[in-house]
Design an enzyme around this catalytic site. Sequence first.
Site, mmCIF file in Angstrom:
data_model
loop_
_atom_site.group_PDB
_atom_site.id
_atom_site.type_symbol
_atom_site.label_atom_id
_atom_site.label_comp_id
_atom_site.label_asym_id
_atom_site.label_seq_id
_atom_site.Cartn_x
_atom_site.Cartn_y
_atom_site.Cartn_z
ATOM 1 N N LYS A 10 0.839 -1.198 0.000
ATOM 2 C CA LYS A 10 0.000 0.000 0.000
ATOM 3 C C LYS A 10 0.881 1.258 0.000
ATOM 4 C CE LYS A 10 -3.848 -2.460 2.191
ATOM 5 N NZ LYS A 10 -4.760 -2.559 3.357
ATOM 6 N N TYR A 50 -12.148 -3.161 -3.741
ATOM 7 C CA TYR A 50 -12.739 -3.220 -2.396
ATOM 8 C C TYR A 50 -14.270 -3.233 -2.465
ATOM 9 C CZ TYR A 50 -8.181 -2.499 -0.151
ATOM 10 O OH TYR A 50 -6.891 -2.640 0.301
ATOM 11 N N PHE A 58 -15.615 3.171 7.190
ATOM 12 C CA PHE A 58 -14.210 3.521 6.984
ATOM 13 C C PHE A 58 -13.839 3.641 5.507
ATOM 14 C CE2 PHE A 58 -14.223 -1.179 7.450
ATOM 15 C CZ PHE A 58 -13.593 -1.554 6.274
ATOM 16 N N ARG A 86 -1.114 -14.980 3.567
ATOM 17 C CA ARG A 86 -1.936 -14.353 4.617
ATOM 18 C C ARG A 86 -1.298 -14.548 5.996
ATOM 19 N NH1 ARG A 86 -6.346 -10.818 3.591
ATOM 20 N NH2 ARG A 86 -7.305 -11.591 5.497
ATOM 21 N N THR A 92 -5.561 -8.034 10.102
ATOM 22 C CA THR A 92 -5.824 -6.696 9.562
ATOM 23 C C THR A 92 -5.329 -5.597 10.489
ATOM 24 O OG1 THR A 92 -7.813 -7.632 8.560
ATOM 25 C CG2 THR A 92 -7.661 -5.221 8.654
ATOM 26 N N ARG A 103 2.748 -7.141 8.962
ATOM 27 C CA ARG A 103 2.049 -6.057 9.664
ATOM 28 C C ARG A 103 2.574 -5.918 11.094
ATOM 29 N NH1 ARG A 103 -3.837 -7.625 7.061
ATOM 30 N NH2 ARG A 103 -3.773 -6.180 5.283
ATOM 31 N N ASN A 113 -1.971 -0.368 6.947
ATOM 32 C CA ASN A 113 -1.368 -1.626 7.387
ATOM 33 C C ASN A 113 -0.470 -2.244 6.324
ATOM 34 O OD1 ASN A 113 -3.341 -2.421 5.642
ATOM 35 N ND2 ASN A 113 -4.598 -3.486 7.158
ATOM 36 N N HIS A 116 -1.767 -5.521 1.100
ATOM 37 C CA HIS A 116 -2.968 -6.293 0.789
ATOM 38 C C HIS A 116 -2.532 -7.658 0.285
ATOM 39 C CE1 HIS A 116 -6.702 -7.716 -0.969
ATOM 40 N NE2 HIS A 116 -5.966 -8.101 -1.992
ATOM 41 N N GLU A 127 -9.060 -10.885 -8.346
ATOM 42 C CA GLU A 127 -8.177 -9.719 -8.222
ATOM 43 C C GLU A 127 -7.095 -9.705 -9.300
ATOM 44 O OE1 GLU A 127 -8.867 -9.531 -3.364
ATOM 45 O OE2 GLU A 127 -6.865 -10.001 -4.140
HETATM 46 P P1 IDP Z 1 -7.468 -7.462 5.095
HETATM 47 O O1 IDP Z 1 -6.665 -6.438 4.317
HETATM 48 O O2 IDP Z 1 -6.702 -7.960 6.299
HETATM 49 O O3 IDP Z 1 -8.008 -8.581 4.244
HETATM 50 P P2 IDP Z 1 -10.200 -6.416 5.203
HETATM 51 O O4 IDP Z 1 -11.137 -6.669 6.336
HETATM 52 O O5 IDP Z 1 -10.453 -7.120 3.912
HETATM 53 O O6 IDP Z 1 -8.713 -6.689 5.746
HETATM 54 O O7 IDP Z 1 -10.213 -4.845 4.958
HETATM 55 C C1 IDP Z 1 -9.554 -4.307 3.822
HETATM 56 C C2 IDP Z 1 -8.731 -3.112 4.254
HETATM 57 O O8 IDP Z 1 -9.624 -2.080 4.728
HETATM 58 C C3 IDP Z 1 -7.782 -3.348 5.439
HETATM 59 O O9 IDP Z 1 -6.551 -3.929 5.060
HETATM 60 C C4 IDP Z 1 -7.591 -1.949 5.968
HETATM 61 O O10 IDP Z 1 -6.683 -1.194 5.180
HETATM 62 C C5 IDP Z 1 -9.010 -1.364 5.777
HETATM 63 N N1 IDP Z 1 -9.830 -1.530 6.986
HETATM 64 C C6 IDP Z 1 -10.499 -2.647 7.378
HETATM 65 N N2 IDP Z 1 -11.145 -2.445 8.535
HETATM 66 C C7 IDP Z 1 -10.899 -1.158 8.885
HETATM 67 C C8 IDP Z 1 -11.281 -0.347 10.000
HETATM 68 O O11 IDP Z 1 -12.012 -0.767 10.901
HETATM 69 N N3 IDP Z 1 -10.811 0.934 10.010
HETATM 70 C C9 IDP Z 1 -10.018 1.431 9.017
HETATM 71 N N4 IDP Z 1 -9.626 0.707 7.964
HETATM 72 C C10 IDP Z 1 -10.046 -0.579 7.901
HETATM 73 MG MG MG Z 2 -9.515 -8.578 2.764
#
Ligand code: IDP
Ligand code: MG
Length: 134
Positions: A10, A50, A58, A86, A92, A103, A113, A116, A127
Site C-alpha cells: 500500500k 474493495y 471507513f 496471509r 488486519t 504487519r 497496514n 494487501h 483480483e
Molecule cells: P485485510 O486487508 O486484512 O483482508 P479487510 O477486512 O479485507 O482486511 O479490509 C480491507 C482493508 O480495509 C484493510 O486492510 C484496511 O486497510 C481497511 N480496513 C479494514 N477495517 C478497517 C477499520 O475498521 N478501520 C479502518 N480501515 C479498515
Molecule cells: Mg480482505
Amino acid sequence: MVEQSLVFIKPDGVKRRLMADIVGRFEKRGFLFKHMELRQLTPEAVDTHYRDHVNQPFYPGLKAFILSGPVLLMVLEGDRCVDTIRQMVGPTDALVAPAGTIRGDLALSKGENVIHASDSPESAQREIAHFFGH
Ligand code: IDP
Ligand code: MG
C-alpha cells in the site's frame, strides 16, 4: 496445489521505503514472482477491488489512503500460497499482529497496514483478472 495470490504494498509501505523488506520476505520464502508493477490506482479500480467494503463507514478514508500514492502490485505463485501469504501478512489490525508478520513488524494501524493479500483462491483469481487482465 500451486496457486497464485494478488498482493500489493500500500502507499504507506512505498512511501516508508519498505518495498525491499517486504519483497525480500517473499523472495526468501520461495514464491515465484509472476508480475510486479508500481501503479497509481484509479478511483474506479479501488472501488472494484474493495467492492465488499464500499458501504463501510471507513471506506472513504480507505479509498483516499489507497489513492494517496502508487502501490506495488505483485502476482505471486507457489504451493498453497494464498494461505501462506496471509500468515506472513498477519491480521488486519497491525496493532495486534504478532511480531514476525509483515504487519506486526512494520505497521501499527488497522487502516494503514502496509499490504494487501488475497484472502482465498477465488478472490485471488478475481483480483488478478481485475489488475492484470485474463
Ligand atoms: P485485510 O486487508 O486484512 O483482508 P479487510 O477486512 O479485507 O482486511 O479490509 C480491507 C482493508 O480495509 C484493510 O486492510 C484496511 O486497510 C481497511 N480496513 C479494514 N477495517 C478497517 C477499520 O475498521 N478501520 C479502518 N480501515 C479498515
Ligand atoms: Mg480482505
